[in-house]
Write an enzyme that holds these catalytic residues in place. Structure first.
Site, short mmCIF file in Angstrom:
data_model
loop_
_atom_site.label_atom_id
_atom_site.label_comp_id
_atom_site.label_asym_id
_atom_site.label_seq_id
_atom_site.Cartn_x
_atom_site.Cartn_y
_atom_site.Cartn_z
N GLY A 32 45.56 51.16 27.08
CA GLY A 32 44.93 52.00 26.07
C GLY A 32 45.80 53.20 25.69
O GLY A 32 46.44 53.79 26.55
N VAL A 34 48.64 53.42 24.10
CA VAL A 34 50.10 53.31 24.01
C VAL A 34 50.59 53.08 22.58
O VAL A 34 51.77 53.33 22.27
CB VAL A 34 50.68 52.20 24.93
CG1 VAL A 34 50.44 52.52 26.39
CG2 VAL A 34 50.11 50.83 24.57
N LYS A 36 48.91 50.25 20.43
CA LYS A 36 48.64 48.86 20.01
C LYS A 36 48.18 48.82 18.55
O LYS A 36 48.67 48.00 17.77
CB LYS A 36 47.51 48.24 20.85
CG LYS A 36 47.87 48.00 22.28
CD LYS A 36 46.70 47.41 23.04
CE LYS A 36 45.50 48.34 23.09
NZ LYS A 36 45.76 49.60 23.81
N THR A 37 47.24 49.70 18.22
CA THR A 37 46.70 49.68 16.86
C THR A 37 47.79 50.06 15.86
O THR A 37 47.96 49.42 14.82
CB THR A 37 45.49 50.62 16.75
OG1 THR A 37 44.50 50.16 17.66
CG2 THR A 37 44.92 50.64 15.36
N ASP A 60 39.32 44.80 19.89
CA ASP A 60 39.11 45.87 20.88
C ASP A 60 37.77 46.54 20.57
O ASP A 60 37.58 47.05 19.46
CB ASP A 60 40.26 46.90 20.73
CG ASP A 60 40.20 47.97 21.81
OD1 ASP A 60 39.18 48.05 22.52
OD2 ASP A 60 41.19 48.73 21.93
N GLU A 241 56.76 55.01 30.75
CA GLU A 241 56.21 55.68 31.94
C GLU A 241 55.93 54.62 32.98
O GLU A 241 55.69 53.46 32.64
CB GLU A 241 54.90 56.41 31.58
CG GLU A 241 55.13 57.65 30.74
CD GLU A 241 53.84 58.37 30.39
OE1 GLU A 241 52.80 58.05 31.00
OE2 GLU A 241 53.89 59.22 29.50
N ASN A 268 56.98 52.42 22.86
CA ASN A 268 56.57 53.39 21.85
C ASN A 268 56.66 54.81 22.41
O ASN A 268 56.76 55.02 23.61
CB ASN A 268 55.13 53.07 21.42
CG ASN A 268 54.67 53.90 20.23
OD1 ASN A 268 55.49 54.38 19.44
ND2 ASN A 268 53.37 54.08 20.10
N1 LIG Z 1 55.20 56.90 18.02
C1 LIG Z 1 54.16 57.70 17.85
N2 LIG Z 1 54.34 59.00 17.54
C2 LIG Z 1 53.30 59.83 17.38
N3 LIG Z 1 52.03 59.46 17.50
C3 LIG Z 1 51.77 58.17 17.80
C4 LIG Z 1 52.81 57.22 17.98
N4 LIG Z 1 52.24 56.02 18.26
C5 LIG Z 1 50.92 56.20 18.25
N5 LIG Z 1 50.62 57.49 17.97
C6 LIG Z 1 49.29 58.09 17.90
O1 LIG Z 1 48.69 57.97 19.19
C7 LIG Z 1 47.32 57.64 19.09
C8 LIG Z 1 47.04 56.33 19.84
O2 LIG Z 1 47.70 55.25 19.20
P1 LIG Z 1 46.98 53.85 18.96
O3 LIG Z 1 47.89 53.00 18.18
O4 LIG Z 1 45.62 54.05 18.40
O5 LIG Z 1 46.89 53.34 20.47
P2 LIG Z 1 46.04 52.14 21.10
O6 LIG Z 1 45.58 51.26 19.99
O7 LIG Z 1 47.00 51.45 22.02
O8 LIG Z 1 44.91 52.75 21.86
C9 LIG Z 1 47.01 57.57 17.61
O9 LIG Z 1 46.48 58.79 17.22
C10 LIG Z 1 48.36 57.34 16.94
O10 LIG Z 1 48.42 57.89 15.64
MG LIG Z 2 43.66 50.65 19.46
#
Ligand SMILES: Nc1ncnc2c1ncn2[C@@H]1O[C@H](COP(=O)(O)OP(=O)(O)O)[C@@H](O)[C@H]1O
Ligand SMILES: [Mg+2]
Length: 357
Positions: A32, A34, A36-37, A60, A241, A268
């Site tokens: 969670g 990282v 993915k979305t 999800d 990490e 990422n």
């Molecule tokens: N490389 C990045 N730099 C800055 N912010 C990021 C980066 N990748 C993701 N984020 C931000 O981090 C948050 C979590 O990312 P998200 O893609 O939603 O993660 P997941 O789907 O794995 O839970 C979001 O607010 C997204 O905009």
């Molecule tokens: Mg997500």
């Protein structure tokens, strides 16, 4: 690095996915938070440049496609603003089960739903996951009828993800349970539904049996497709990490155990991906000496983080660099939200960052 010939190593980008035109199903998974979305949306945006019709599906339960695109994404494929061939949808197993129940009651011609509800409740409580399996098969039926060239799945965090692969077993169990219920309580549900003005005794069970058999056949076909590397691949997303790299290794092993192709890792939130920690550290040491103490402390904190990240990125290349496309994505100073930012960020997935810097 200079005297090392790395021309045979997999390219550090997701371009291989764009190039593999046979791909129909691309899963994106990892822990969670990282990215993915973000990765799913970016990959969808890049695929939309080269394919006729692309769909992103969030499986999800903590959906955030709407947040990423800054647009309300529904339970049905929703066209994404700023594209003419990209849609997205968020699925919800509970919602789908309710709809399914309603449709069964309707097609039975009965005004009463107590029989089917009792049966459903019995099944979902004794066979965990049957609701998800049925809802997923409905999704696949729907998606297959809409002829998308490729579907990107934004999956739930690891552990949950591979549940999809246990659906065939769950269905076998559910069918067994239904037979058992039919033998044991055959008349009972029939009687109940007859008493409340419902239709033919046993009709509900037969209808349910039909549903489950149909579901089983879809799920089995879908699983075969998911295990075909021509059609399906899984992209693992992580951050540099310890816990995330550890989790990725578990995911990679599990995927291989289930026969699901995976040869892409996205790392990422990388600080200064194009710079080397050691060189950067030396440069900072020379050039920040005259800065105020607070500024030096901020630089030192950043450098400590950068060094830690480099260690795990190094491990990642050691572990996977020979067989996987390892793609580094920069940590931005802002959230990656909205079509413009996503489009811009998505370029990093395709254009490898020059590590020689
Ligand atoms: N490389 C990045 N730099 C800055 N912010 C990021 C980066 N990748 C993701 N984020 C931000 O981090 C948050 C979590 O990312 P998200 O893609 O939603 O993660 P997941 O789907 O794995 O839970 C979001 O607010 C997204 O905009
Ligand atoms: Mg997500």
């Amino acid at each position: 690095m200079a005297d090392f010939d790395d021309s045979d190593l997999p390219e550090p980008s997701l371009k291989n996915i764009i190039d593999q035109e046979s791909l129909q199903w691309v899963f994106v998974g990892g822990k969670g938070g990282v990215g993915k979305t973000t990765t799913s949306c970016c990959l969808g945006a890049q695929l939309a440049k080269y394919r006729k019709k692309v769909l992103i599906v969030s499986t999800d339960p903590a959906h955030n496609l709407s947040d990423a695109f800054c647009q309300k994404i529904g339970r049905e494929p929703t066209p994404i603003n700023g594209f003419d061939n990209l849609s997205a949808m968020e699925i919800d197993a509970n919602d789908d089960m309710e709809k399914m129940q309603e449709s069964m009651v309707e097609s039975s011609g009965s005004e009463d739903d107590s029989g089917i509800n009792a049966l459903m409740a019995e099944l979902t409580s004794s066979i965990p996951g049957i609701d998800e399996a049925m809802s997923f098969s409905e999704l696949m039926k729907q998606v297959q009828s809409l002829d998308y060239d490729v579907v990107v799945f934004d999956t739930a965090p690891t552990g949950h993800t591979l549940r999809l692969l246990s659906f065939p077993t769950i269905l076998e169990k559910a069918l067994g349970k239904l037979m058992e219920l039919k033998d044991r309580f055959g008349g009972l549900i029939g009687q109940a539904s007859a008493m409340f003005g419902g239709g033919n005794p046993g009709q509900m069970q037969d209808m349910m049996l039909g549903r489950l058999e149909e579901t089983r056949s879809i799920i089995n076909k879908v699983n075969d497709a998911f295990q075909d590397p021509e059609l399906t691949t899984f992209v693992c997303v992580c951050i540099p990490e310890f816990l995330s790299i550890f989790e990725t290794e578990r995911l990679v092993q599990e995927l291989s155990k289930f026969g699901i192709d995976s040869h892409n890792i996205v790392v990422n939130q990388v600080l200064f991906p194009e710079k080397d920690a050691e060189e950067l550290g030396e440069w900072l040491a020379e050039n920040t000496a005259s800065l105020p103490k607070e500024a030096q402390e901020i630089c030192a904190k950043m450098m400590a983080r950068k060094k830690m990240q480099d260690k795990y990125i190094g491990q990642c290349f050691d572990l996977y660099g020979d067989d996987f496309n390892v793609t580094l994505m920069p940590l931005l100073d802002y959230e990656v939200r909205g079509v413009d930012k996503l489009k811009q960020f998505s370029e990093n997935l395709i254009d490898p960052i020059d590590l020689e810097g």
